[in-house]
Write a protein that holds these residues in place. Structure first.
Motif, PDB file in Angstrom:
ATOM      1  N   LEU A 272      16.989  36.718   2.438  1.00 34.44           N
ATOM      2  CA  LEU A 272      16.088  37.915   3.311  1.00 34.44           C
ATOM      3  C   LEU A 272      16.841  38.419   4.241  1.00 34.44           C
ATOM      4  N   ASP A 273      16.920  39.848   4.098  1.00 37.06           N
ATOM      5  CA  ASP A 273      17.934  40.612   4.896  1.00 37.06           C
ATOM      6  C   ASP A 273      16.937  41.152   6.267  1.00 37.06           C
ATOM      7  N   PRO A 278       8.030  43.533   9.886  1.00 33.11           N
ATOM      8  CA  PRO A 278       7.825  42.235   9.712  1.00 33.11           C
ATOM      9  C   PRO A 278       7.934  41.575   8.180  1.00 33.11           C
ATOM     10  N   VAL A 279       7.796  40.198   7.963  1.00 30.05           N
ATOM     11  CA  VAL A 279       7.970  39.732   6.712  1.00 30.05           C
ATOM     12  C   VAL A 279       6.682  39.319   6.242  1.00 30.05           C
ATOM     13  N   PRO A 280       6.344  40.140   5.000  1.00 28.50           N
ATOM     14  CA  PRO A 280       4.867  40.215   4.592  1.00 28.50           C
ATOM     15  C   PRO A 280       4.428  38.679   3.840  1.00 28.50           C
ATOM     16  N   ARG A 281       3.229  38.640   3.720  1.00 30.07           N
ATOM     17  CA  ARG A 281       2.769  37.175   3.474  1.00 30.07           C
ATOM     18  C   ARG A 281       3.229  36.748   2.029  1.00 30.07           C
ATOM     19  N   VAL A 288      10.345  32.683   1.277  1.00 30.59           N
ATOM     20  CA  VAL A 288      11.392  33.431   1.155  1.00 30.59           C
ATOM     21  C   VAL A 288      11.668  34.005   2.749  1.00 30.59           C
ATOM     22  N   THR A 289      12.232  33.092   3.444  1.00 29.69           N
ATOM     23  CA  THR A 289      12.205  33.389   5.144  1.00 29.69           C
ATOM     24  C   THR A 289      14.016  33.045   5.272  1.00 29.69           C
TER      25      THR A 289
END
Length: 673
Positions: A272-273, A278-281, A288-289
């Motif tokens: 994950l770049d 924000p990181v989508p759910r 995927v974090t």
């Protein structure tokens, strides 16, 4: 599977366990068990009558099944072998009167130029694409012309050990391009034509049916998610195609003769770049974090440009929209994939109607003409859920996956204290779904949104978090369903009523649908608790009131197969430390496979695997006289040049190789009886 068990398991090179991503406040199955079964009742053996009673007498009904469907014409079966003792040898052990032979180990040439396996690990990435992959897992035998001696073996190759697959282990980052290519080609599926020769030995054929599916193979997206904004990428701006399948664990099959592939711990392949903010759910809820293992995106080739077949594993925003980069690439994984093993030109299809999560497998219910087709699947991560897919159309001869697997209802299970349960529809148009969403902070915009975010939809509906639901099996005579809950060491319930503190050794649950398999309610109980020595972890069969013994104790159940003879085959996936007897759970020896007769509670250990392996994947020929069992990652705690197993070789110093084992009865009889 991939040896991702508990915090006491030191991951040397294999996929690490997915971090727990379920932060919902849904009531955990551990709480249900605490209410349903008290510690005192379990240990004193007073569950026996009650366990049978709340299933409505289905155990007795199982024994009344017609014997005509069972090989050899048996009625209620009894296991016809002496139990194999637990042990820690670097070999395969089966009962007296049986023979086990290794077959098709990693690196066996199967197609193309038939490149020979190089014992020093020096095969190239292109050569690996024409050989058996690594880490054999789910497996199925497809007969040719109904034969039990000629058919197509299809099996999953879940992941790899980089310390074993490369001559000297993995290189530092940036990684050489061909190392990444070799790893990607060692993943996927192998399709091989096999035949029993005149001498009774099985052999590999090469008549044009052999095939490899890998992380590079083009695949079609089918079902409600096809063409949606969630799956558009630079590779497929229309959102209709993708490349590859990853971390393929358990498998399934259809009544129309196709193979179903599960995609399990796919999240750990993506980096994950920081541009994803924000990181989508659809990334965060699937872990995927940032945790990453193979680093296929970070490769070099002497300064030459790197193809996006590799760079797509970096989830980043680099273009004006999703059709110009690979921010959506993780959404192309986590599906059930279908393909036709009889047609070497068939394009695999990812069946999105069956939901996106860490599919441990996909379990078919025997199809009945005029009724929907039904499949179960577990989400193999701590505190995740069990699902059921029911087609909207009724099954008829001549139908295919295009008719039945793209249009249906996905359900998630809720288990109640009183031994009942219900299937909650994950259907955007369902009245109850809409009612729950109106009262929840979790919202959805379409069925495609629901399916890409299956875990979030299950959270919203109030599903029951489970202790790592893995493989399932359906009794072919009664449709009773069995599911392994491998373990959940991250849960620490120490209150007085909880009989499974930490649940490090796992258990097997079962349920019976209220009517046809498509029913939305069921009754459930626990078939067996794994365990051995520690008082509160003792193995126990509630329906008989008996503890497990030297001939059948086990921990961390995983693979399952319920055959037409009436035998439930149970495979285990203990961690390295658990296998070595270094945990508080007792000494179980190497991973094993057991045979059980659920009607009577009879359980015996049938097979013990070599050092540091997982026993996973099992199938029988139609006459039940040949069994194929997969042995995954022997020596999985190896270091380059220092291998903890040499299996299937008997030569000290040889590198270990995952392989299939062919088991036959010396008198030619039915396996297990």
């Amino acid at each position: 599977m991939n040896s991702k068990l508990n915090k006491e398991h030191i991951v040397i090179d294999g996929n690490p366990p997915e971090p727990c991503a379920n932060h919902s406040d849904n009531r955990h199955f551990a709480d249900v068990i605490q209410t349903r079964f008290s510690r005192r009742a379990m240990l004193q053996g007073s569950l026996g009558v009650g366990a049978v009673a709340f299933l409505g007498g289905t155990l007795a009904a199982c024994g009344g099944s017609s014997s005509s469907s069972r090989p050899g014409g048996v009625g209620q079966p009894r296991l016809g072998f002496d139990a194999v003792p637990a042990g820690r040898d670097d070999t395969i052990k089966v009962p007296a009167g049986y023979t086990a032979r290794p077959f098709l180990p990693w690196g066996t040439p199967i197609l193309g130029s038939m490149p020979a396996y190089m014992a020093d690990g020096s095969n190239t990435g292109d050569e690996q694409a024409e050989q058996m992959g690594s880490h054999h897992d789910g497996i199925h035998f497809f007969p040719i012309n109904g034969s039990s001696e000629h058919g197509i073996l299809v099996m999953n190759h879940e992941y790899i050990d980089r310390n074993v697959i490369h001559a000297a282990g993995p290189s530092a980052r940036p990684r050489p391009l061909d190392e990444a290519r070799k790893e990607m080609n060692a993943h996927g599926i192998a399709i091989v034509e096999v035949q029993k020769g005149a001498n009774g030995e099985w052999e590999l054929l090469n008549n044009g049916l052999n095939r490899r599916l890998t992380a590079f193979t083009e695949m079609e997206l089918a079902g409600p998610v096809r063409g949606s904004d969630f799956v558009r990428t630079a590779y497929s701006p229309a959102g209709t195609h993708t490349r590859g399948t990853l971390n393929n664990c358990g498998s399934g099959f259809t009544p129309w003769g196709t193979y179903l592939i599960s995609e399990e711990n796919w999240a750990g392949y993506f980096h994950l770049d920081a541009s994803i903010d924000p990181v989508p759910r659809e990334l965060a809820r699937y872990s995927v974090t940032g945790w990453q293992n193979y680093h296929w995106y970070d490769v070099e080739d002497g300064g030459a440009p790197i193809d996006d077949a590799f760079t797509r594993f970096q989830t980043a925003i680099t273009g004006a929209d999703a059709t110009e980069d690979f921010r959506n690439e993780p959404n192309n994984f986590g599906w059930i994939v279908e393909f036709d093993p009889y047609d070497p030109t068939s394009v695999p299809k990812k069946r999105t109607a069956m939901g996106r999560f860490a599919h441990e497998g996909v379990v078919p219910v025997p199809a009945v003409v005029g009724q929907p087709v039904v499949f179960y699947s577990g989400d193999d991560s701590a505190n995740e859920y069990i699902y059921k897919y029911v087609s909207n159309a009724n099954y008829a001869e001549g139908m295919t996956g295009d008719d039945l697997l793209d249009d249906g209802t996905l359900y998630v299970a809720r288990f109640n204290d009183d031994g009942t349960g219900e299937w909650l529809a994950l259907d955007f148009d369902d009245v109850d779904f809409q009612a729950d969403m109106s009262e929840s902070a979790i919202k959805f915009s379409s069925q495609a949104d629901v399916l890409v975010n299956t875990r979030s939809a299950a959270d919203m509906r109030g599903a029951t978090p489970m202790d790592r639901p893995e493989w399932g099996a359906v009794n072919p005579n009664t449709n009773e369903v069995y599911f392994t809950l491998t373990n959940n060491s991250g849960r620490q319930y120490a209150n007085r009523a909880n009989p499974r503190v930490l649940n490090r050794t796992g258990h097997i649950i079962r349920w019976k649908e209220a009517g046809a398999p498509a029913a939305t309610t069921f009754t459930w109980d626990i078939f067996v608790f794994g365990g051995r020595d520690v008082e509160h972890l003792k193995g126990y069969v509630p329906s008989t009131g008996q503890h497990l013994t030297e001939e059948n104790y086990f921990a961390s159940p995983d693979g399952l197969l319920y055959d037409e003879s009436g035998i439930l085959w149970i495979q285990t996936d203990m961690s390295g430390n658990q296998q070595a007897g270094l945990t508080a759970d007792g000494d179980f020896g190497n991973n094993a496979m057991l045979a059980a007769i659920p009607e009577t509670g009879e359980i015996k250990r049938f097979l013990v695997g070599p050092m540091d392996c997982e026993v996973t994947g099992v199938v029988l020929t139609p006459d039940h006289r040949t069994m194929f069992v997969n042995i995954q990652h022997p020596g999985d705690r190896s270091q380059p040049g220092n291998f903890t197993s040499n299996w299937p070789s008997e030569i000290p110093g040889d590198r270990p190789r995952s392989a299939t084992v062919i088991i036959t009865k010396d008198d030619g009889g039915v396996i297990g009886l």
